[in-house]
Design a protein around this motif. Structure first.
Motif, mmCIF file in Angstrom:
data_model
loop_
_atom_site.group_PDB
_atom_site.id
_atom_site.type_symbol
_atom_site.label_atom_id
_atom_site.label_comp_id
_atom_site.label_asym_id
_atom_site.label_seq_id
_atom_site.Cartn_x
_atom_site.Cartn_y
_atom_site.Cartn_z
ATOM 1 N N ARG A 67 -0.598 8.220 2.574
ATOM 2 C CA ARG A 67 0.513 7.937 3.588
ATOM 3 C C ARG A 67 1.288 6.654 3.020
ATOM 4 O O ARG A 67 2.229 6.444 3.291
ATOM 5 C CB ARG A 67 -0.071 8.241 4.737
ATOM 6 N N VAL A 68 0.122 5.601 2.920
ATOM 7 C CA VAL A 68 0.626 4.227 2.382
ATOM 8 C C VAL A 68 1.122 4.342 1.114
ATOM 9 O O VAL A 68 2.368 3.630 0.853
ATOM 10 C CB VAL A 68 -0.606 3.056 2.876
ATOM 11 N N TYR A 69 0.362 5.068 0.315
ATOM 12 C CA TYR A 69 0.906 4.932 -1.046
ATOM 13 C C TYR A 69 2.289 5.662 -1.428
ATOM 14 O O TYR A 69 3.017 5.053 -2.117
ATOM 15 C CB TYR A 69 -0.240 5.888 -1.892
ATOM 16 N N LEU A 70 2.422 6.843 -0.672
ATOM 17 C CA LEU A 70 3.922 7.351 -0.787
ATOM 18 C C LEU A 70 4.929 6.295 -0.148
ATOM 19 O O LEU A 70 6.080 6.775 -0.257
ATOM 20 C CB LEU A 70 3.666 8.832 -0.294
ATOM 21 N N THR A 103 -1.053 3.877 9.709
ATOM 22 C CA THR A 103 -2.163 4.562 9.159
ATOM 23 C C THR A 103 -3.670 4.272 10.172
ATOM 24 O O THR A 103 -4.317 5.049 10.421
ATOM 25 C CB THR A 103 -2.422 4.565 7.902
ATOM 26 N N LEU A 104 -3.743 2.992 10.024
ATOM 27 C CA LEU A 104 -4.828 2.518 10.621
ATOM 28 C C LEU A 104 -5.111 3.128 12.000
ATOM 29 O O LEU A 104 -6.137 3.153 12.876
ATOM 30 C CB LEU A 104 -5.325 1.015 10.404
ATOM 31 N N PHE A 105 -3.930 2.766 12.872
ATOM 32 C CA PHE A 105 -3.948 2.910 14.185
ATOM 33 C C PHE A 105 -3.975 4.603 14.334
ATOM 34 O O PHE A 105 -4.619 5.110 15.347
ATOM 35 C CB PHE A 105 -2.483 2.747 14.938
ATOM 36 N N GLY A 106 -3.491 5.587 13.199
ATOM 37 C CA GLY A 106 -3.640 6.934 13.291
ATOM 38 C C GLY A 106 -5.035 7.276 13.076
ATOM 39 O O GLY A 106 -5.589 8.302 13.844
ATOM 40 N N VAL A 107 -5.932 6.609 12.426
ATOM 41 C CA VAL A 107 -7.218 6.632 12.050
ATOM 42 C C VAL A 107 -8.099 6.401 13.593
ATOM 43 O O VAL A 107 -8.721 7.162 14.126
ATOM 44 C CB VAL A 107 -7.926 5.791 11.071
ATOM 45 N N GLY A 108 -7.643 5.354 14.134
ATOM 46 C CA GLY A 108 -8.203 5.139 15.648
ATOM 47 C C GLY A 108 -8.102 6.349 16.507
ATOM 48 O O GLY A 108 -8.825 6.643 17.468
ATOM 49 N N HIS A 141 -0.513 12.343 10.167
ATOM 50 C CA HIS A 141 -1.520 12.716 9.506
ATOM 51 C C HIS A 141 -2.807 12.128 9.264
ATOM 52 O O HIS A 141 -3.872 12.921 9.259
ATOM 53 C CB HIS A 141 -0.931 12.729 7.869
ATOM 54 N N SER A 142 -2.948 10.830 9.472
ATOM 55 C CA SER A 142 -4.084 10.071 9.214
ATOM 56 C C SER A 142 -5.083 10.528 10.361
ATOM 57 O O SER A 142 -6.111 10.466 10.678
ATOM 58 C CB SER A 142 -3.694 8.552 9.521
ATOM 59 N N ALA A 143 -4.162 10.615 11.966
ATOM 60 C CA ALA A 143 -5.176 10.716 13.002
ATOM 61 C C ALA A 143 -5.652 12.189 12.826
ATOM 62 O O ALA A 143 -6.803 12.333 13.277
ATOM 63 C CB ALA A 143 -3.978 10.752 14.240
ATOM 64 N N THR A 169 5.428 6.323 3.130
ATOM 65 C CA THR A 169 5.854 7.023 4.464
ATOM 66 C C THR A 169 5.141 6.470 5.709
ATOM 67 O O THR A 169 5.736 6.996 6.746
ATOM 68 C CB THR A 169 5.404 8.603 4.279
ATOM 69 N N HIS A 170 4.360 5.582 5.819
ATOM 70 C CA HIS A 170 3.804 4.835 6.439
ATOM 71 C C HIS A 170 3.358 3.339 6.237
ATOM 72 O O HIS A 170 2.916 3.386 5.224
ATOM 73 C CB HIS A 170 2.598 5.496 7.317
ATOM 74 N N TYR A 171 3.552 2.541 7.190
ATOM 75 C CA TYR A 171 3.036 1.110 6.789
ATOM 76 C C TYR A 171 1.268 1.433 6.924
ATOM 77 O O TYR A 171 0.577 2.302 7.664
ATOM 78 C CB TYR A 171 3.424 0.345 7.795
ATOM 79 N N LEU A 172 0.504 0.319 6.449
ATOM 80 C CA LEU A 172 -0.927 0.437 6.560
ATOM 81 C C LEU A 172 -1.414 0.531 8.017
ATOM 82 O O LEU A 172 -2.209 1.091 8.361
ATOM 83 C CB LEU A 172 -1.494 -0.915 5.959
ATOM 84 N N SER A 173 -0.703 -0.362 8.947
ATOM 85 C CA SER A 173 -0.980 -0.557 10.344
ATOM 86 C C SER A 173 -0.717 0.809 11.168
ATOM 87 O O SER A 173 -1.387 1.038 11.968
ATOM 88 C CB SER A 173 -0.202 -1.614 11.218
#
Length: 190
Positions: free
Chosen positions: A143-146, A154-159, A110-112, A148-152
């Motif tokens: 994604r982190v709030y719910l 999500t950040l990797f998905g952003v990258g 999702h973040s990606a 369903t994913h760890y912060l890392s």
């Protein structure tokens, strides 16, 4: 070298645990409802709709970049989820995937995807970057709030989303938009 990698992974796990604690402390029923409603904008279904809207609007550059970037992301995210097989965070607020959907927490697809939309908007004359980036940030946070994913994840998905847009721009510049359009089963006017 292995000790350095181990220390790095320990730091990531520590940051993930602290982020989960902070998010748990700020959860409210209203915010949970809002995040649950918003997170779907990063799904595969939403991606198909968004790419379709780019096509219908005649936004050729945005359409082609999104087709290339999301295609790459689909393969890379699936491969990483299959290889890493990181368990989901414990006790999520909600599960947004079906039984046949996501199999791993790493990385956040999702973040990606939403980061890719923001990256496409960055150079677009049609799309408002600030709005796209705002939604990307909120959906990634959801994604982190719910849970369903760890912060890392999500950040990797952003990258990954950023890398996919950079690749799409390079690829389209290298092979040309016409070469990609000729391989798609549709007609698009200039």
């Amino acid at each position: 070298m292995y000790a350095l990698i181990g220390e790095g992974l320990s730091a990531v796990r520590w940051a993930d645990a602290r982020a989960a604690e902070i998010v748990a402390a700020i959860r409210t029923p209203f915010l949970t409802e809002m995040m649950t409603s918003m997170t779907g904008l990063g799904s595969v279904t939403a991606g198909v709709v968004i790419v379709g809207l780019f096509y219908l609007a005649g936004w050729r550059e945005e359409f082609l970049k999104s087709v290339v970037a999301l295609s790459v992301l689909g393969v890379v995210v699936w491969a990483l989820m299959s290889l890493v097989e990181r368990p989901f965070p414990p006790n999520p607020v909600c599960v947004t995937e079906g039984d046949g959907g996501t199999t791993s927490s790493f990385p956040s697809g999702h973040s990606a995807a939403v980061t890719a939309y923001a990256g496409i908007a960055w150079r677009s004359e049609e799309l408002p970057f600030a709005v796209a980036a705002g939604f990307a940030g909120l959906i990634s946070f959801s994604r982190v709030y719910l849970g369903t994913h760890y912060l890392s994840d999500t950040l990797f998905g952003v990258g990954l989303g950023i890398a996919a847009v950079v690749f799409a721009e390079w690829f389209l510049g290298r092979v040309g938009e016409e070469a990609v359009l000729d391989r798609l089963p549709l007609e698009m006017e200039d």
